[in-house]
Scaffold this motif. Sequence first.
Motif, PDB file in Angstrom:
ATOM      1  N   LEU A 103      36.573  40.275  32.822  1.00  0.00           N
ATOM      2  CA  LEU A 103      37.531  40.300  34.137  1.00  0.00           C
ATOM      3  C   LEU A 103      36.693  40.089  35.491  1.00  0.00           C
ATOM      4  O   LEU A 103      37.176  39.723  36.216  1.00  0.00           O
ATOM      5  N   GLU A 104      35.496  40.924  35.246  1.00  0.00           N
ATOM      6  CA  GLU A 104      34.550  40.812  36.479  1.00  0.00           C
ATOM      7  C   GLU A 104      34.080  39.364  36.587  1.00  0.00           C
ATOM      8  O   GLU A 104      34.027  39.113  37.989  1.00  0.00           O
ATOM      9  N   ASN A 105      34.148  38.474  35.908  1.00  0.00           N
ATOM     10  CA  ASN A 105      33.595  37.092  35.770  1.00  0.00           C
ATOM     11  C   ASN A 105      34.949  36.248  36.246  1.00  0.00           C
ATOM     12  O   ASN A 105      34.740  34.919  36.281  1.00  0.00           O
ATOM     13  N   GLY A 106      36.057  37.093  36.332  1.00  0.00           N
ATOM     14  CA  GLY A 106      37.156  36.029  36.741  1.00  0.00           C
ATOM     15  C   GLY A 106      37.901  35.151  35.614  1.00  0.00           C
ATOM     16  O   GLY A 106      38.493  34.289  35.788  1.00  0.00           O
ATOM     17  N   GLN A 107      37.454  35.699  34.308  1.00  0.00           N
ATOM     18  CA  GLN A 107      38.099  35.090  33.205  1.00  0.00           C
ATOM     19  C   GLN A 107      39.041  35.943  32.585  1.00  0.00           C
ATOM     20  O   GLN A 107      38.968  37.020  32.548  1.00  0.00           O
ATOM     21  N   PHE A 108      39.811  35.263  31.957  1.00  0.00           N
ATOM     22  CA  PHE A 108      40.868  36.144  31.141  1.00  0.00           C
ATOM     23  C   PHE A 108      40.259  36.548  29.749  1.00  0.00           C
ATOM     24  O   PHE A 108      39.329  35.972  29.094  1.00  0.00           O
ATOM     25  N   PRO A 109      40.319  37.991  29.784  1.00  0.00           N
ATOM     26  CA  PRO A 109      39.587  38.545  28.508  1.00  0.00           C
ATOM     27  C   PRO A 109      40.041  38.096  27.147  1.00  0.00           C
ATOM     28  O   PRO A 109      41.294  38.043  26.976  1.00  0.00           O
ATOM     29  N   GLY A 122      35.098  47.424  25.166  1.00  0.00           N
ATOM     30  CA  GLY A 122      35.685  47.720  26.481  1.00  0.00           C
ATOM     31  C   GLY A 122      34.654  46.670  27.504  1.00  0.00           C
ATOM     32  O   GLY A 122      35.379  46.280  28.475  1.00  0.00           O
ATOM     33  N   ALA A 123      33.456  46.894  27.191  1.00  0.00           N
ATOM     34  CA  ALA A 123      32.432  46.176  28.274  1.00  0.00           C
ATOM     35  C   ALA A 123      32.597  44.976  28.179  1.00  0.00           C
ATOM     36  O   ALA A 123      32.623  44.339  29.071  1.00  0.00           O
ATOM     37  N   ALA A 179      44.341  37.252  26.806  1.00  0.00           N
ATOM     38  CA  ALA A 179      45.107  37.843  27.777  1.00  0.00           C
ATOM     39  C   ALA A 179      45.654  36.573  28.460  1.00  0.00           C
ATOM     40  O   ALA A 179      46.808  37.049  29.230  1.00  0.00           O
ATOM     41  N   ILE A 210      35.336  43.351  27.466  1.00  0.00           N
ATOM     42  CA  ILE A 210      36.746  43.013  28.539  1.00  0.00           C
ATOM     43  C   ILE A 210      36.308  43.119  29.779  1.00  0.00           C
ATOM     44  O   ILE A 210      36.821  42.216  30.612  1.00  0.00           O
ATOM     45  N   TYR A 211      35.740  44.214  30.327  1.00  0.00           N
ATOM     46  CA  TYR A 211      35.383  44.445  31.430  1.00  0.00           C
ATOM     47  C   TYR A 211      34.575  43.219  32.249  1.00  0.00           C
ATOM     48  O   TYR A 211      34.794  42.808  33.223  1.00  0.00           O
TER      49      TYR A 211
END
Lengths: 370, 626
Positions: free
Chosen positions: A37-43, A30-31, A75, A33-34
Motif C-alpha cells: 500500500l505504501e508503495n502505491g501498489q495493490f496488496p 501485515g507488513a 486487492a 500488505i502495508y
Amino acid sequence: MKASEKKAKEISKKAKEKQKTILESLKSHGAKIYEDLENGQFPKFSIPSRSVGNIVYDKKLRQYILGNSTALRSAKNSAQLRSFTQLMWLAFFANRLTQEKKSSTLRDVYYSSQAFAIEFDDQSESDNIIVDLEAVTSRPREDFHIFPEERSSIFGDLNIEYTIPGYEGKKMNLSNHPDGYSIGPSLTTAELVDTSAEIVIAIEKGGLFTRFVEEQVDKKFKSIIINTGGQAPRSTRTLLKRLHDEMGLPVIILTDGDVYGEHIAMVIKSGSANAAHLRELTVPDAKWVGVWATDIEKYKLPTIPMTESDIKRCYDLQKDPRYESGIWKKELQVFLRLKRKAELEAFAKYGLTNITDKYLPQKLELAKSL
Amino acid sequence: MSSIKEKFNQISPSEFFYSNRDLAGFSNPTRSLYTAVREFVENALDACDQKGILPDVHLTIKAVDPDKPDPKPYILTVKDNGPGVDAKHIPLAFGTVLYGSKFGLKQARGMFGLGATMAILYGQITTNKPVIVKSSTDAKIQNQFEILLDIQKNKPVIQKHTTKEISKKGLSVSICLEGDYSKAGNKIRDYVYETSLITPYATITFDDPKGQKFHHPRFVKEIPPPPTIIRPHPHGIDVERIRRMIVESQFEIPTIDDLMIEKVRKDLGLSKQNLSFTAIMTKAKKKWKNLSRQVRVVIALLSFLKMDFEKLSKIRIEDLDVPNKKLHYWDFGDSQSKTVDMDPESQYYKQLTNTVQGEPLTTFLTKRFQRVGPTTAVKFAEFAKFKPEKRMGTLTNQELVNLSDSLQKFDDFMAPDSSCLAPLGEEPLEKGIKKFFNPDFTAVVQRPASAYSGFPFIVEMGIAYGGDIKSGGPHVYRYANRIPLLYDEGSDVVLKVVNDTDWGRYKVKGDPPFIIVSHICSTRIPYKTAGKENVADRQEIERELRLALQFLSRKLAAFMSKKGQAEMAKKRANLYAKYIPMIAEFCTELAGKKKEPNYKKILEGLEPVEVKTEKTVKEEKPIESK
C-alpha cells in the motif's frame, strides 16, 4: 526439581514460543500488505489452493495435505476485494485475540465483524474466511484463539495448570466433577502436569460418556475418558494429540457400529481432507477398537438397516487411500455386506453395564495387539 | 377538379359528407373537437410551409358558456401568419365542400382542404353558427366574412362581409362547435406538444378553455426546403389519370378570329405590315423557335391554305382530316366549303397531327411522367407491345387499360422522385428531441427515399434514452407528413415494428426511459382509416421502418454498453474507495505500525469514469419571427 515439573516448564516455554511465532507470522503478513500500500501498489498474497485437485494424501505423514498449487489473492481484483478485506480484518482480529490472550468462537467472530463494518452474509462465509487464514498461516484457528461452538468433554485423573490470563498457575484435577470438564480454550492451552492414567478412551457419545463415568471406567481401567460429541472438534483433537505426545498415553476410540463411526475414528487418527492445510491435529497411533462391523455379528448386536446415504458413504470411503488396508478396509467391506449398523447402546440388550463389564475389557485387551 | 366534382353530382358533396361525417373523424363531441383543432392547425402550417413562412400559429378554444357541463358549444379559433386567402376565394373555400388549393402531387399534411370544411360543416350542424374568416393577403386590408353553408346546394351563404385596415398578413378561422374538452383536452394538449416537436420551426400557442396557456416557441429558425410539385410516377397511376393527362396534352385547333390573327401578327412582328403569303412564311420560319404553340398551329394551317392575313380573316376552319391529309374550310367570301390537300412530308403537317392526335407514346411518357427517359420509354413501348410513335389521342379504351396495366408491371422505371417530399431532416429532428427530452443519448436517421405502389416515401426516425424521459419505454411518437398520430396506436405499422424488436439484444432492459420518434413522409400515406391515425403495414414501408430502427438500436446498444462499462468502472472505483482504507487500517495494526500507509496513491489512479452524456445541445433562445 521433579522430572515432570521440568518437562512442564519446557512445555510452557514451547507454548510461549509458539505464540510468538504465530504473532510474528501475522505481523509479517501485515507488513507485506502495508508495504504494498505504501508503495502505491495493490496488496496481494498467495494462498495454498484448497480445491479438490490440490488435496493429496501423504503416506509418510499419514494424513491429507495440500499440494503445491497456490492461488493469488489481489486487492486489485474487484471480485476478490471484499474477501480480501474480510481476511485482513480476520488477521487483525486474530492478532488482537492472540496478543491479549482472549478467546472467541466461530459465531463470535461472525458477530464481532459487524463492529468493524465488515460484512459477512452469514456465518458460513466468515467460517470460510477463517479457514483461509488457517491456510495462509498453516495454523489451526485454535492457535488464534478461535474455537468452535460445540464442546466435547473430558473426565479422569489429570492435573492441569491454566495458562490463560487470570488463572495462571491455578491447578485443577479433572476427576473432581462427575459431569466432566468441557474442552475449551482454557483447557486446550493449559499445561498438562501429571496423570495416573495409562490410556485415553475417546468415545463418540455423551450418553455413554456419562455411563463410563458412573461405572468408574477411569478408575477400573486407569483411563482418561473423552466425549468427542460426534466428529471430534479441533480442540479435542489437539488435546488428544497432546495427551498422547506429552503424557505418552495411548489413545483408543469407541464409536457407533456404522460407517460414520469408523470415519470419526479415522479423522482423530489421520485428520480430514477439510483440514488438509493443517498439520499437528492427528494422533496417528490412535486405535479404533469398536464397534466394528464384525462385532455386530460376533456379539449378535441388535441392528438397524443402513440408509442409502450410509451405503453411499461406504463406497466413497473405499476410494480414500486410508481405507485401502487393515481393519479399515475389512470393516468397510463387512458393513457393505451386512448393510446394517448398530449403536453403542446396542449392548444394553445384554444389560446396561454389559458394555463396560464385558465388551470394553475385551477391546482394551485387543488394542494392545493392534 | 371539375371531374372530381362530377363523381358526386347526384347528391351534393356537402350532403355526402354530412351523412358520412364519421369517416372524417367527426363521430362524437370529443373526437370532433380534436379533429377540428387538427384540421385548422394543419391547414395553417401547410399554408405557411408552402410560402416558406416561419409559422406562428395561435389556437384558442373558449367555452361559450363555461358553467355548462360537457359536451357543450366551444368557439375554436386558429390564427396564422400565412399568406392568407384572396377575398374572392374565401366564400368558396370555406363555404363549400371539396374546394381547396392542395391539388398538386406533393407532400402536404392534408389533401384538398377537405377536413377544414368538414369541421365548419360539423360546427354548423351542431350549433347553427356561421364560420368567421378573417384574411389579409397584403398586410393592409383584412376581409372578414361570416359564412353559412347551404348543405343541399353545396353553396356558401355570405351573412356578413366587412373590411378593415390591418398591418399583418394571415388567416384566422373561427367556428362554433359542440365539443367535450374535459375528455378531449389531454389529446389536444398532446397534439399541440407533439406537433411542436415535429415542427420545430413553428411557434405554436394554445389558450385552453380553462385559462391555461401552452406556448411552444420555435427553436429552429430554418424552415425545411418546401416540397416541389412533380409529375406522377408510372407506377402510381390508373386509367382515369392517363385519360385526363391525354386530354391535357391535346390541343384544340384554335379558333382563327380577328383576335387570334392580331396575336399572330404581333408575335411575328408584323402588326403594321401586310405581307404576302410567301413573305409571312419566310418570317415565320425565322421566328419559329420563339413562337407559341397556338401561333405555330395557325402558321401550319396557313402553309396549306396559302393565304395572307387578309384572306385568312375571311374563312373558318371546318375540319382537319389528318388520316386523309385533307383540310376543309368555309370561305365566307364565296360562301362555300373548300378543301386543300396537305403534304404529309411537310413539317407543318407534323405540327398539325401532334395537335390533333396528341403526342407519340414515347414523348407522352418522357414529358408527362417523372424519371422516364427516351430509352426507357422505347423499352417500355416494346414491353407493352405499343409502337413507340403511337399517338396518344388515337388509343382505344382497351388500349388505355392495357397501357395502364403495363405501366404498373414494367419494372425498369427508376424509383420515384423524392423531391416532392419534405422530411424534417436529421438535424432539426435531433434538436427537437434533445430540447423536448433532454436525454443522455440521442440518435436520428433519415432513410433514403423509397417507394410503394409508385408513391415515394421517406422514413425519419429518432431514438433517445435517459434524461427527462420517464421510464416504462419505449414511448413511441408517431408522425406522418408532420402530423402527430395519437389514436389507434395498436394497429399501426410503426408499433408493430417496435414491438417486434427484442430490446434485450440491444442491452435495453427492465423499465427503460427511452423514446422513439418515427416520421413517415409520402405523397400518399397509406392510412388504414379515413381518420388518419394509423399507417397500414405496407411491406416497403415496414422494411424501411425496420432498417431505420435497427440502425438506431445498434447505436443505442453501443451507448448502453458504454454506459454499462462506465457504471461498472464507477462501481469498481467505489468498491476500492470503500475497502482499501479498511485494508490499510487493519494491516497497520497487524504490521505493528502507527501511521497508516499512504494508500491514496492507489485510489487516485482510479478516478471514477463519468458516464459520457450527450447533453451538448445549447439552450437556444426562442426565435420569434419578425
